[in-house]
Enzyme design. Structure first.
Site, PDB file in Angstrom:
ATOM      1  N   TYR A  11     -21.657  -3.659 108.944  1.00 48.00           N
ATOM      2  CA  TYR A  11     -21.668  -3.798 107.458  1.00 48.00           C
ATOM      3  C   TYR A  11     -20.332  -4.170 107.109  1.00 48.00           C
ATOM      4  O   TYR A  11     -20.187  -4.903 106.107  1.00 48.00           O
ATOM      5  CB  TYR A  11     -22.239  -2.316 106.968  1.00 48.00           C
ATOM      6  CG  TYR A  11     -22.265  -2.295 105.588  1.00 48.00           C
ATOM      7  CD1 TYR A  11     -23.226  -2.798 104.755  1.00 48.00           C
ATOM      8  CD2 TYR A  11     -21.338  -1.510 104.883  1.00 48.00           C
ATOM      9  CE1 TYR A  11     -23.121  -2.622 103.286  1.00 48.00           C
ATOM     10  CE2 TYR A  11     -21.226  -1.311 103.447  1.00 48.00           C
ATOM     11  CZ  TYR A  11     -22.260  -2.085 102.582  1.00 48.00           C
ATOM     12  OH  TYR A  11     -22.303  -1.989 101.352  1.00 48.00           O
TER      13      TYR A  11
ATOM     14  N   LYS B 169     -19.467  -7.832 104.861  1.00 50.48           N
ATOM     15  CA  LYS B 169     -18.746  -7.573 103.366  1.00 50.48           C
ATOM     16  C   LYS B 169     -17.319  -8.097 103.467  1.00 50.48           C
ATOM     17  O   LYS B 169     -16.935  -8.807 102.419  1.00 50.48           O
ATOM     18  CB  LYS B 169     -18.621  -6.188 102.877  1.00 50.48           C
ATOM     19  CG  LYS B 169     -20.084  -5.685 102.776  1.00 50.48           C
ATOM     20  CD  LYS B 169     -20.964  -6.079 101.644  1.00 50.48           C
ATOM     21  CE  LYS B 169     -22.248  -5.557 101.150  1.00 50.48           C
ATOM     22  NZ  LYS B 169     -22.914  -6.168 100.112  1.00 50.48           N
TER      23      LYS B 169
END
Ligand SMILES: NC(=O)c1ccc[n+]([C@@H]2O[C@H](COP(=O)([O-])OP(=O)(O)OC[C@H]3O[C@@H](n4cnc5c(N)ncnc54)[C@H](OP(=O)(O)O)[C@@H]3O)[C@@H](O)[C@H]2O)c1
Length: 239
Positions: free
Chosen positions: A162, A166
């Site tokens: 994750y 990002k």
């Protein structure tokens, strides 16, 4: 106020639904993108009570759905003023030493590759619009600088897939902002804060309405607004 046309990805729930709501409440037309037809139509139907909200089927992992969504918006509206790349997933909490390849791939397929492909599909519509705004919903967890600070409150939140998807999205933001600056585009990444949604979990202190605010602010800023920045409601945060 001139009425603008926006597309919000992942608009059926959480922060994306709140962004859609706030833009519609401000009098703008919003295409509510959702990968699941039933859930997207249900959310759009509910929000029609507050403004001009239109469902469009859009899956970040399906190029065909992205082309069809662009065609639908082209035929109904002819342009877009802003794209809010909100949809995202957290596939697991695996750390750097043991993350599973499958989860890395799945996460990047949506959060990074998918967001880039949606943006590319929507660019002709955005070029035909007047505002030329792109907002990428990132997270402070994608900030490499903040992870280097042991006193940062989220220093221990380290899901590799994750966070790195990002961080990559942040690089996409900076490079796209540079590339499109001369065409009058404003491209920013935003961090909504820790928000109580299916993704953020029940213990999060913020509401989806609060999480939506920075994306909506960026979406509605005029031509002198920021570009190429990483923003929260508190101001600029480091990459
Ligand atoms: N909540 C937080 O604390 C927090 C903090 C920082 C950043 N963010 C970011 O905020 C954004 C929204 O998250 P949220 O907290 O609102 O989470 P959420 O409630 O789980 O909503 C995520 C949305 O993304 C959609 N989505 C997932 N995969 C998709 C795909 N392949 N194609 C199209 N849509 C897809 C989901 O659709 P389905 O309903 O079909 O699954 C849903 O609409 C994400 O980018 C997230 O990384 C959240």
């Amino acid at each position: 106020m001139s009425k603008k046309i926006f597309l919000v990805t992942g608009g059926n729930k959480g922060i994306g639904k709140a962004i859609t709501t706030q833009l519609a409440q401000a009098g703008h037309t919003v295409y509510l993108g959702a990968r699941k037809v039933e859930e997207g139509m249900k959310a759009a139907e509910e929000l029609k009570a507050i403004g001009d909200v239109r469902f469009v089927q859009l899956d970040l992992t399906d190029l065909g759905s992205q082309a069809a969504a662009a065609e639908q918006i082209q035929s109904q509206s002819g342009h877009l003023d802003g794209l809010i790349n909100n949809a995202g997933i957290i596939a697991d909490y695996g750390m750097a030493s043991g993350v599973r390849l499958e989860n890395l791939r799945t996460t990047f397929e949506t959060n990074y590759f998918g967001t880039i492909m949606v943006t590319q599909h929507m660019l002709p519509l955005l070029r035909a619009g007047s505002s030329k705004v792109i907002v990428n919903v990132s997270t402070g967890l994608g900030s490499i600088t903040q992870h280097g600070d042991p006193s940062w409150p989220f220093h221990g939140v380290t899901p590799l897939a994750y966070n790195s998807s990002k961080a990559a999205l942040n690089m996409f933001t900076v490079l796209l902002a540079k590339e499109l600056r001369d065409e009058g585009f404003r491209v920013n990444a935003v961090s909504p804060g820790w928000i109580a949604t299916d993704l953020g979990g029940d213990s999060a202190p913020g509401t989806p309405e609060e999480g939506a605010q920075i994306a909506v602010k960026c979406a509605l800023e005029g031509p002198d607004g920021a570009t190429g920045l990483f923003l929260t409601t508190g101001g600029v945060i480091p990459w």
